[in-house]
Enzyme design. Structure first.
Site, PDB file in Angstrom:
ATOM      1  N   LYS A 212       0.835  -1.208   0.000  1.00 24.17           N
ATOM      2  CA  LYS A 212       0.000   0.000   0.000  1.00 24.17           C
ATOM      3  C   LYS A 212       0.875   1.266   0.000  1.00 24.17           C
ATOM      4  O   LYS A 212       0.626   2.230  -0.735  1.00 24.17           O
ATOM      5  CB  LYS A 212      -0.906  -0.010   1.233  1.00 24.17           C
ATOM      6  N   CYS A 266      -3.536  11.046   1.529  1.00 21.90           N
ATOM      7  CA  CYS A 266      -2.876   9.762   1.310  1.00 21.90           C
ATOM      8  C   CYS A 266      -1.500   9.929   0.700  1.00 21.90           C
ATOM      9  O   CYS A 266      -0.491   9.605   1.331  1.00 21.90           O
ATOM     10  CB  CYS A 266      -3.752   8.915   0.395  1.00 21.90           C
TER      11      CYS A 266
HETATM   12  N1  SAJ Z   1      -1.777  14.723  -8.968  1.00 15.36           N
HETATM   13  C1  SAJ Z   1      -0.895  15.436  -9.762  1.00 15.36           C
HETATM   14  N2  SAJ Z   1      -0.533  14.931 -10.977  1.00 15.36           N
HETATM   15  C2  SAJ Z   1      -1.023  13.745 -11.427  1.00 15.36           C
HETATM   16  C3  SAJ Z   1      -1.906  13.003 -10.616  1.00 15.36           C
HETATM   17  C4  SAJ Z   1      -2.270  13.520  -9.380  1.00 15.36           C
HETATM   18  O1  SAJ Z   1      -0.433  16.516  -9.388  1.00 15.36           O
HETATM   19  O2  SAJ Z   1      -0.663  13.364 -12.551  1.00 15.36           O
HETATM   20  C5  SAJ Z   1      -2.168  15.245  -7.639  1.00 15.36           C
HETATM   21  C6  SAJ Z   1      -3.682  15.492  -7.498  1.00 15.36           C
HETATM   22  O3  SAJ Z   1      -4.051  16.736  -8.043  1.00 15.36           O
HETATM   23  C7  SAJ Z   1      -3.836  15.428  -5.995  1.00 15.36           C
HETATM   24  C8  SAJ Z   1      -2.801  14.372  -5.587  1.00 15.36           C
HETATM   25  O4  SAJ Z   1      -1.886  14.268  -6.669  1.00 15.36           O
HETATM   26  O5  SAJ Z   1      -3.486  16.647  -5.393  1.00 15.36           O
HETATM   27  C9  SAJ Z   1      -3.376  12.995  -5.308  1.00 15.36           C
HETATM   28  O6  SAJ Z   1      -4.382  12.677  -6.247  1.00 15.36           O
HETATM   29  P1  SAJ Z   1      -4.610  11.224  -6.839  1.00 15.36           P
HETATM   30  O7  SAJ Z   1      -5.799  11.274  -7.705  1.00 15.36           O
HETATM   31  O8  SAJ Z   1      -3.357  10.741  -7.465  1.00 15.36           O
HETATM   32  O9  SAJ Z   1      -4.810  10.295  -5.585  1.00 15.36           O
HETATM   33  P2  SAJ Z   1      -5.756  10.333  -4.265  1.00 15.36           P
HETATM   34  O10 SAJ Z   1      -4.959  10.906  -3.139  1.00 15.36           O
HETATM   35  O11 SAJ Z   1      -7.072  10.948  -4.531  1.00 15.36           O
HETATM   36  O12 SAJ Z   1      -5.952   8.757  -4.035  1.00 15.36           O
HETATM   37  C10 SAJ Z   1      -4.808   7.940  -3.909  1.00 15.36           C
HETATM   38  C11 SAJ Z   1      -4.969   6.731  -4.847  1.00 15.36           C
HETATM   39  N3  SAJ Z   1      -3.715   6.026  -4.937  1.00 15.36           N
HETATM   40  C12 SAJ Z   1      -3.133   5.717  -6.127  1.00 15.36           C
HETATM   41  O13 SAJ Z   1      -3.624   6.054  -7.188  1.00 15.36           O
HETATM   42  C13 SAJ Z   1      -1.867   4.930  -6.101  1.00 15.36           C
HETATM   43  C14 SAJ Z   1      -6.088   5.825  -4.340  1.00 15.36           C
HETATM   44  O14 SAJ Z   1      -6.168   4.653  -5.126  1.00 15.36           O
HETATM   45  C15 SAJ Z   1      -5.832   5.454  -2.877  1.00 15.36           C
HETATM   46  O15 SAJ Z   1      -6.885   4.656  -2.364  1.00 15.36           O
HETATM   47  C16 SAJ Z   1      -5.771   6.748  -2.077  1.00 15.36           C
HETATM   48  O16 SAJ Z   1      -4.670   7.525  -2.570  1.00 15.36           O
HETATM   49  C17 SAJ Z   1      -5.559   6.394  -0.622  1.00 15.36           C
HETATM   50  O17 SAJ Z   1      -6.524   6.530   0.142  1.00 15.36           O
HETATM   51  O18 SAJ Z   1      -4.477   5.937  -0.260  1.00 15.36           O
END
Ligand code: SAJ
Length: 417
Positions: A212, A266
């Site tokens: 995880k 997360c």
């Molecule tokens: N972000 C970027 N660039 C990207 C992708 C995301 O800057 O290319 C930023 C987003 O804007 C945001 C942050 O990263 O601020 C996180 O966003 P996210 O959509 O990547 O992830 P979370 O935090 O909403 O959810 C993540 C997910 N983990 C993964 O994709 C590996 C989700 O599956 C998990 O369940 C969740 O964390 C968790 O609870 O751990």
């Protein structure tokens, strides 16, 4: 069907509890928040997640789900409480400790305890030791030791669902089920088999905890790469969005998107659990965190730098949420940027966030911030900061901003090839 006690009815626990109830289990949700308990018992979620309300309402109406502020005797316990970090980026396990202490008196021979909270390596074993000391009358498992007299199963099944798509991903995402022993993993897998249509991979709890953490660290490191590129591109006069788009045309390249920083509860937290466990070794993971944490400062500095040209600068900020198309402002880098800008009293801020109806209290009280529509924000601003790539903002065209100074941290006005 089983009796399941879900401990912690937040962003993860409530979707899981509703899903389990929809599959016929008798679910009792336990949460210390009176507000959450009362809202859930009226069939309403205390936060927004697409399709959750529908499932929750049906679960409450059919009597399969009820929330209360104490746990009950159950066949399964699913623990979904927060695991933040304390000063010095040390994992704070106090919520797990409290959940463990609360359920211990209710456990019976035959119960299975599943920890879903994202946890540092060793947390499931620690929880098992605590349970064993609180209930000497029961036989708890020892890490990787299969013994016939064990009569309580303990496993870690980390949540993986993406906010905004939780209800679908709960069913369709593969799961990692890490048992204290092989038998513990099997016991937990039975529960997940009742609603997950994808695969449930069995492993040990230490591996599951680590898996995880590396999932979210993988994303953090890759976003850090993109964010670093954005800063380099600014220096070199290159459109980073276009450059990444072109690089991604290579069959083995898949660079993520830069943004204003990394938010949510997360990805910005979990990598620190690895750094804490292996501070000398986790060099890249730490560096990625530092790069991503620096990005909101960099964006805010650019706005302030441009504002120096104006006598009474008005800055239009598009987006406050932690990522596109969610209303969640928790740990949002955009919100952080707007807060910093608001602390410059010579700036007037016009904020457009279609996902919320009112500004957070501190911004309302700041005196120099107001919430406005998409068009008002554009019309009233000298400088425009694009902070979140909400779908609604994608309707903008760069020609609408020709007479503005634009700081585009969300890539809304770039024209990828
Ligand atoms: N972000 C970027 N660039 C990207 C992708 C995301 O800057 O290319 C930023 C987003 O804007 C945001 C942050 O990263 O601020 C996180 O966003 P996210 O959509 O990547 O992830 P979370 O935090 O909403 O959810 C993540 C997910 N983990 C993964 O994709 C590996 C989700 O599956 C998990 O369940 C969740 O964390 C968790 O609870 O751990």
């Amino acid at each position: 069907m089983s009796v399941v006690c879900v401990v912690g009815l937040g962003y993860i626990g409530l979707p899981v509890a509703s899903m389990l109830a929809s599959r016929g289990h008798e679910v009792v949700g336990y949460d210390v928040s009176e507000r959450a308990v009362s809202s859930i018992n009226q069939g309403r979620a205390h936060f927004f997640e697409p399709d959750l309300d529908m499932l929750l309402k049906a679960a409450v109406q059919t009597g399969r789900l009820r929330a209360q502020n104490e746990p009950v005797e159950a066949d399964y316990y699913v623990i979904a409480v927060p695991t933040p970090f304390r000063d010095g980026h040390k994992p704070d396990l106090s919520y797990i400790d409290a959940a463990t202490a609360a359920i211990a008196p209710c456990l019976k021979a035959g119960s299975t305890v599943v920890l879903e909270s994202t946890s540092p390596v060793g947390a499931t074993e620690r929880m098992t030791r605590q349970l064993a000391s609180l209930r000497p009358d029961l036989n708890f498992p020892r890490y990787k030791e299969s013994r016939p007299d064990t009569n309580v199963a303990v496993a870690h099944c980390p949540e993986r669902i993406l906010p905004g798509q939780m209800m679908r991903e709960l069913i369709t995402n593969d799961r990692i089920i890490g048992g204290m022993t092989r038998e513990c993993a099997e016991a937990a897998a039975k529960l997940y088999g009742s609603f997950v249509t994808a695969d449930a991979f069995r492993t040990d709890c230490r591996t599951a905890e680590f898996v995880k953490l590396i999932e979210n660290s993988f994303r953090d490191v890759n976003i850090a790469f993109a964010n670093e590129l954005s800063v380099i591109c600014e220096k070199l006069g290159i459109d980073v969005w276009s450059a990444i788009d072109l690089a991604n045309r290579h069959p083995r390249v898949n660079i993520l998107q830069p943004g204003p920083g990394v938010g949510g509860h997360c990805i910005a937290v979990d990598p620190w659990f690895i750094v804490d466990s292996a501070p000398e070794e986790a060099r890249m993971i730490r560096m990625a965190r530092e790069v991503n944490e620096a990005k909101p400062h960099w964006v805010a500095d650019r706005v302030v730098h441009h504002a120096e040209r104006f006598k009474s600068p008005v800055v239009g900020c598009y987006g406050l949420a932690y990522k596109p198309d969610v209303e969640d402002l928790r740990e949002s880098p955009s919100l952080q940027i707007v807060r910093w800008l608001a602390s410059h009293k010579d700036l007037s801020l016009v904020v457009c966030e279609p996902m919320i109806e009112r500004l957070p209290d501190d911004l309302r009280e700041a005196g120099n911030v107001k919430l406005a529509s998409m068009d008002e924000t554009r019309e009233q601003s000298d400088i425009v900061a694009f902070l979140v790539a909400h779908r609604a903002f994608r309707a903008f065209h760069r020609n609408q901003f020709l007479n503005k100074i634009v700081v585009d941290a969300a890539g809304l006005l770039s024209q990828p090839s």
